[in-house]
Structure formats: C-alpha cells, structure tokens
Design a protein around this motif. Sequence first.
Motif, PDB file in Angstrom:
ATOM      1  N   ASP A   1       8.140   7.230  -6.185  1.00 45.20           N
ATOM      2  CA  ASP A   1       9.070   8.327  -6.483  1.00 45.20           C
ATOM      3  C   ASP A   1      10.069   7.964  -7.581  1.00 45.20           C
ATOM      4  O   ASP A   1      10.990   8.729  -7.859  1.00 45.20           O
ATOM      5  N   CYS A   2       9.892   6.783  -8.193  1.00 43.99           N
ATOM      6  CA  CYS A   2      10.771   6.310  -9.284  1.00 43.99           C
ATOM      7  C   CYS A   2      12.226   6.190  -8.840  1.00 43.99           C
ATOM      8  O   CYS A   2      13.147   6.390  -9.640  1.00 43.99           O
ATOM      9  N   LYS A   3      12.440   5.852  -7.569  1.00 42.11           N
ATOM     10  CA  LYS A   3      13.797   5.679  -7.065  1.00 42.11           C
ATOM     11  C   LYS A   3      14.250   4.225  -7.110  1.00 42.11           C
ATOM     12  O   LYS A   3      15.437   3.937  -6.945  1.00 42.11           O
ATOM     13  N   VAL A   4      13.313   3.307  -7.294  1.00 44.20           N
ATOM     14  CA  VAL A   4      13.647   1.909  -7.575  1.00 44.20           C
ATOM     15  C   VAL A   4      12.794   1.460  -8.752  1.00 44.20           C
ATOM     16  O   VAL A   4      11.680   1.957  -8.956  1.00 44.20           O
ATOM     17  N   ASP A   5      13.325   0.526  -9.546  1.00 44.74           N
ATOM     18  CA  ASP A   5      12.574   0.016 -10.694  1.00 44.74           C
ATOM     19  C   ASP A   5      11.545  -1.018 -10.266  1.00 44.74           C
ATOM     20  O   ASP A   5      10.464  -1.114 -10.862  1.00 44.74           O
ATOM     21  N   LEU A   6      11.873  -1.783  -9.243  1.00 46.79           N
ATOM     22  CA  LEU A   6      10.938  -2.782  -8.727  1.00 46.79           C
ATOM     23  C   LEU A   6      11.290  -3.080  -7.281  1.00 46.79           C
ATOM     24  O   LEU A   6      12.394  -2.801  -6.818  1.00 46.79           O
ATOM     25  N   GLY A   7      10.332  -3.655  -6.566  1.00 48.11           N
ATOM     26  CA  GLY A   7      10.545  -4.015  -5.172  1.00 48.11           C
ATOM     27  C   GLY A   7      10.140  -5.453  -4.918  1.00 48.11           C
ATOM     28  O   GLY A   7       9.205  -5.960  -5.532  1.00 48.11           O
ATOM     29  N   ILE A   8      10.858  -6.109  -4.027  1.00 48.80           N
ATOM     30  CA  ILE A   8      10.522  -7.460  -3.594  1.00 48.80           C
ATOM     31  C   ILE A   8      10.156  -7.349  -2.126  1.00 48.80           C
ATOM     32  O   ILE A   8      11.006  -6.997  -1.291  1.00 48.80           O
ATOM     33  N   MET A   9       8.896  -7.609  -1.812  1.00 52.05           N
ATOM     34  CA  MET A   9       8.399  -7.286  -0.477  1.00 52.05           C
ATOM     35  C   MET A   9       7.214  -8.163  -0.099  1.00 52.05           C
ATOM     36  O   MET A   9       6.568  -8.764  -0.963  1.00 52.05           O
ATOM     37  N   SER A  10       6.940  -8.198   1.189  1.00 55.88           N
ATOM     38  CA  SER A  10       5.732  -8.864   1.678  1.00 55.88           C
ATOM     39  C   SER A  10       4.556  -7.913   1.556  1.00 55.88           C
ATOM     40  O   SER A  10       4.684  -6.713   1.820  1.00 55.88           O
ATOM     41  N   LEU A  11       3.414  -8.442   1.134  1.00 55.20           N
ATOM     42  CA  LEU A  11       2.186  -7.662   1.048  1.00 55.20           C
ATOM     43  C   LEU A  11       1.034  -8.483   1.625  1.00 55.20           C
ATOM     44  O   LEU A  11       0.966  -9.699   1.387  1.00 55.20           O
ATOM     45  N   PRO A  12       0.112  -7.844   2.349  1.00 49.81           N
ATOM     46  CA  PRO A  12      -1.079  -8.574   2.804  1.00 49.81           C
ATOM     47  C   PRO A  12      -2.019  -8.896   1.649  1.00 49.81           C
ATOM     48  O   PRO A  12      -2.778  -9.857   1.699  1.00 49.81           O
ATOM     49  N   ALA A  13      -1.940  -8.063   0.580  1.00 51.86           N
ATOM     50  CA  ALA A  13      -2.755  -8.257  -0.623  1.00 51.86           C
ATOM     51  C   ALA A  13      -2.166  -7.364  -1.704  1.00 51.86           C
ATOM     52  O   ALA A  13      -1.451  -6.395  -1.404  1.00 51.86           O
ATOM     53  N   PRO A  14      -2.423  -7.649  -2.978  1.00 45.72           N
ATOM     54  CA  PRO A  14      -1.882  -6.806  -4.051  1.00 45.72           C
ATOM     55  C   PRO A  14      -2.333  -5.357  -3.922  1.00 45.72           C
ATOM     56  O   PRO A  14      -3.467  -5.085  -3.525  1.00 45.72           O
ATOM     57  N   ASN A  15      -1.449  -4.437  -4.254  1.00 49.04           N
ATOM     58  CA  ASN A  15      -1.771  -3.016  -4.294  1.00 49.04           C
ATOM     59  C   ASN A  15      -2.425  -2.720  -5.643  1.00 49.04           C
ATOM     60  O   ASN A  15      -1.797  -2.911  -6.685  1.00 49.04           O
ATOM     61  N   PRO A  16      -3.678  -2.265  -5.671  1.00 52.75           N
ATOM     62  CA  PRO A  16      -4.383  -2.090  -6.949  1.00 52.75           C
ATOM     63  C   PRO A  16      -3.757  -1.046  -7.857  1.00 52.75           C
ATOM     64  O   PRO A  16      -3.986  -1.062  -9.068  1.00 52.75           O
ATOM     65  N   GLY A  17      -2.961  -0.136  -7.305  1.00 50.87           N
ATOM     66  CA  GLY A  17      -2.351   0.901  -8.123  1.00 50.87           C
ATOM     67  C   GLY A  17      -1.022   0.507  -8.739  1.00 50.87           C
ATOM     68  O   GLY A  17      -0.429   1.290  -9.487  1.00 50.87           O
ATOM     69  N   LEU A  18      -0.558  -0.714  -8.437  1.00 49.57           N
ATOM     70  CA  LEU A  18       0.749  -1.159  -8.906  1.00 49.57           C
ATOM     71  C   LEU A  18       0.653  -2.541  -9.538  1.00 49.57           C
ATOM     72  O   LEU A  18      -0.322  -3.263  -9.324  1.00 49.57           O
ATOM     73  N   PHE A  19       1.673  -2.891 -10.311  1.00 49.65           N
ATOM     74  CA  PHE A  19       1.782  -4.264 -10.796  1.00 49.65           C
ATOM     75  C   PHE A  19       2.347  -5.102  -9.660  1.00 49.65           C
ATOM     76  O   PHE A  19       3.427  -4.803  -9.132  1.00 49.65           O
ATOM     77  N   CYS A  20       1.636  -6.148  -9.264  1.00 47.26           N
ATOM     78  CA  CYS A  20       2.064  -7.005  -8.148  1.00 47.26           C
ATOM     79  C   CYS A  20       1.935  -8.465  -8.554  1.00 47.26           C
ATOM     80  O   CYS A  20       0.865  -8.880  -8.991  1.00 47.26           O
ATOM     81  N   GLN A  21       3.016  -9.198  -8.413  1.00 43.10           N
ATOM     82  CA  GLN A  21       2.967 -10.636  -8.690  1.00 43.10           C
ATOM     83  C   GLN A  21       3.556 -11.402  -7.524  1.00 43.10           C
ATOM     84  O   GLN A  21       4.727 -11.235  -7.183  1.00 43.10           O
ATOM     85  N   MET A  22       2.736 -12.252  -6.904  1.00 45.42           N
ATOM     86  CA  MET A  22       3.207 -13.057  -5.783  1.00 45.42           C
ATOM     87  C   MET A  22       4.005 -14.244  -6.303  1.00 45.42           C
ATOM     88  O   MET A  22       3.610 -14.894  -7.264  1.00 45.42           O
ATOM     89  N   PHE A  23       5.138 -14.518  -5.674  1.00 45.53           N
ATOM     90  CA  PHE A  23       5.927 -15.681  -6.077  1.00 45.53           C
ATOM     91  C   PHE A  23       6.293 -16.579  -4.895  1.00 45.53           C
ATOM     92  O   PHE A  23       6.919 -17.621  -5.081  1.00 45.53           O
ATOM     93  N   ALA A  24       5.901 -16.191  -3.678  1.00 49.88           N
ATOM     94  CA  ALA A  24       6.121 -17.040  -2.505  1.00 49.88           C
ATOM     95  C   ALA A  24       5.034 -16.729  -1.481  1.00 49.88           C
ATOM     96  O   ALA A  24       4.582 -15.586  -1.372  1.00 49.88           O
ATOM     97  N   ALA A  25       4.617 -17.753  -0.742  1.00 49.59           N
ATOM     98  CA  ALA A  25       3.568 -17.578   0.264  1.00 49.59           C
ATOM     99  C   ALA A  25       4.019 -18.213   1.572  1.00 49.59           C
ATOM    100  O   ALA A  25       3.524 -19.282   1.973  1.00 49.59           O
ATOM    101  N   PRO A  26       4.958 -17.584   2.282  1.00 44.97           N
ATOM    102  CA  PRO A  26       5.448 -18.160   3.537  1.00 44.97           C
ATOM    103  C   PRO A  26       4.418 -18.047   4.654  1.00 44.97           C
ATOM    104  O   PRO A  26       3.571 -17.158   4.654  1.00 44.97           O
ATOM    105  N   ARG A  27       4.510 -18.969   5.619  1.00 48.46           N
ATOM    106  CA  ARG A  27       3.643 -18.918   6.795  1.00 48.46           C
ATOM    107  C   ARG A  27       4.172 -17.895   7.790  1.00 48.46           C
ATOM    108  O   ARG A  27       5.377 -17.636   7.860  1.00 48.46           O
ATOM    109  N   LEU A  28       3.250 -17.343   8.562  1.00 48.93           N
ATOM    110  CA  LEU A  28       3.667 -16.487   9.657  1.00 48.93           C
ATOM    111  C   LEU A  28       4.055 -17.376  10.835  1.00 48.93           C
ATOM    112  O   LEU A  28       3.298 -18.276  11.221  1.00 48.93           O
ATOM    113  N   MET A  29       5.232 -17.126  11.380  1.00 47.79           N
ATOM    114  CA  MET A  29       5.757 -17.926  12.476  1.00 47.79           C
ATOM    115  C   MET A  29       5.978 -17.030  13.699  1.00 47.79           C
ATOM    116  O   MET A  29       6.056 -15.803  13.599  1.00 47.79           O
ATOM    117  N   ILE A  30       6.103 -17.664  14.857  1.00 50.65           N
ATOM    118  CA  ILE A  30       6.513 -16.959  16.072  1.00 50.65           C
ATOM    119  C   ILE A  30       7.871 -17.508  16.482  1.00 50.65           C
ATOM    120  O   ILE A  30       8.041 -18.724  16.652  1.00 50.65           O
TER     121      ILE A  30
END
Length: 300
Positions: free
Chosen positions: A150-179
């Motif tokens: 909706d063009c309400k943010v210029d960019l987002g910093i978020m967790s993704l299970p995999a890149p979204n093919p319709g968007l520019f996505c660059q991973m910069f951290a790969a944390p482990r899943l913890m309990i």
Amino acid sequence: MTDERGIRTAGRKEGGITFGGIATFMKVAETLSFSQAAKALGVSQPSVSVQIATLETACGLPLFNRRPRLELTDYGREFFHRARAVISRMSELDDVMRDLRELRRGKLTIGFSTPHYAMPLVAKFMATHPSVDIATRLGNTTQLIELIADCKVDLGIMSLPAPNPGLFCQMFAAPRLMIGVHVDNPLVGRRELSPDDIRHQPLILRETGSVTRQVFEATCREAGFDPRPFIVAGSNEAVCEAIAAGIGVGPIFDGTLREHQTVRLLPFGTIPETCGVYVVMAKEARQLPAVDAFMQIVQT
C-alpha cells in the motif's frame, strides 16, 4: 483567427506551453535579441525563432513585435511577469530535488517486526543522514507486507520463511528458532528441544501472520503433531512475559529479545536456510536515494 505572421490570436492551440519554450522566451525577453538569446542558450538562432513561434501559437497571442525592433507586446509583458514566477518555482523545485537526491532533506518510513535487529540499523542511518526524517511502523510480517504493497512504508525489516518473489528481499541475519522456558521448568536442563519435548507443554504462540508462529507450526507438523496455542500473544515481548509468568513455553527467534532473569532460550529443531531476517521493499523502491543509503548501511 491569425495575424499577418500566421499566429493564432484567439484561443490556444493544442500542445500547450512547455518549460523549454518559457525558458527561451525569458532569454529573448531579457536580451531583446534572437541571436544573443541563442548564444546564451547554446543553440542556433533558427531554433530560438521556432521555439518562440511555437510558444506564440500555443498561447494564441503575439508575445513580441518584430518591427521596427524586437520588443514585448502587452501580452508578452504579462506573460513575462508570470513566466518569471514559473522559472523561480522550477528553480526552487530543482533545489528541492537535489536536496532529496543528496539526502539533505527527506523522509524514510521503516516498518519492522523485529526491533532488536531494526533499531541498530535505524540508529546508524540517523547518525549518517541526520537531515532525513525517520518514521517507524511496528507490525508482524503479514501486516508489514501489506503496508509495503500500500506504499505506507518505504521498507520493512522482518522475519521471512523465504524471500517473497514479488518483492526485493535481502537477508542479513539468520537467527535460530528457540523455545523460551521458565527457569523452573524441568526442560531448562536440556541442551536442545525437539517437537516431542514440548508436545504436552502449554504453548504461548504469536498471532496468526507471525513468521515465528508459521515456522514453529511447520516444524511441529513435520514431527507429526499440530500445535494448539494455550494463549496467543501479540508480540515477542508479550510471549516472553507470559513465559516469565509461568504460563507455558513459546517459540522465539534468537536475538529478538534481551536476556530475562526467569526465561531461558533453548535451541529448537531445524529451520530452512532461507528463513531469516530480511530487508523487504517494493522492487522499484530500491531506486529511492534514502532507501539506497539505508541498504548501504545494511550491507556494511
């Protein structure tokens, strides 16, 4: 209706007034000479003559008298005063655009689901580009994707299970899943937890749309059970506080929370290599100067 030069003297010809025509007119009006105007503009005299004739045709009014000497008509003088204001505003617009390109002004709106990863980047950007205003939006991954669309943010910093093919996505951290478990929970002595270890534990899960929940549920389903939340919490902080209160256990990505006295984080299962923290934006947003400057900080 036309005058002896073929210039329309009533109405406007389709095509309109151009900025190039205005700039040429202003130079001719200042010098009262086609040849001097052409020299100042770095073009040929015939080119200047054609532009002025085209402008007069577009206006439907004669702007210059050619005989006995070149001078402005009353229409030309009226045009001159208004055109000078247009040139001034265009110069101002050019200055604003240059400031935006060079990040001497502007605004960058950043959405994030992981403040722990986002805020250090925001701080570095603000220190490097203090003239750019920063606005932030907090949400889960699904909400942030919608804000980007909706063009309400210029960019987002978020967790993704995999890149979204319709968007520019660059991973910069790969944390482990913890309990996360309470320090009094018998599980706290384990080095690592499996889905079977938490099958009968009260589960504190994030809301629908959270990648933390999506990845956790996928891992559990691969192990043969469908996890049901005992309680749903709307943020990682809320999950942690529920664990600290002894309500149950819950999944949290490593590095998203500061240490808590009564909560221990234990590694859980294996997640896909594509799962991580990403900078996400519309593909065309990469061209924005402030976004490009932010990405340079991410990549350092």
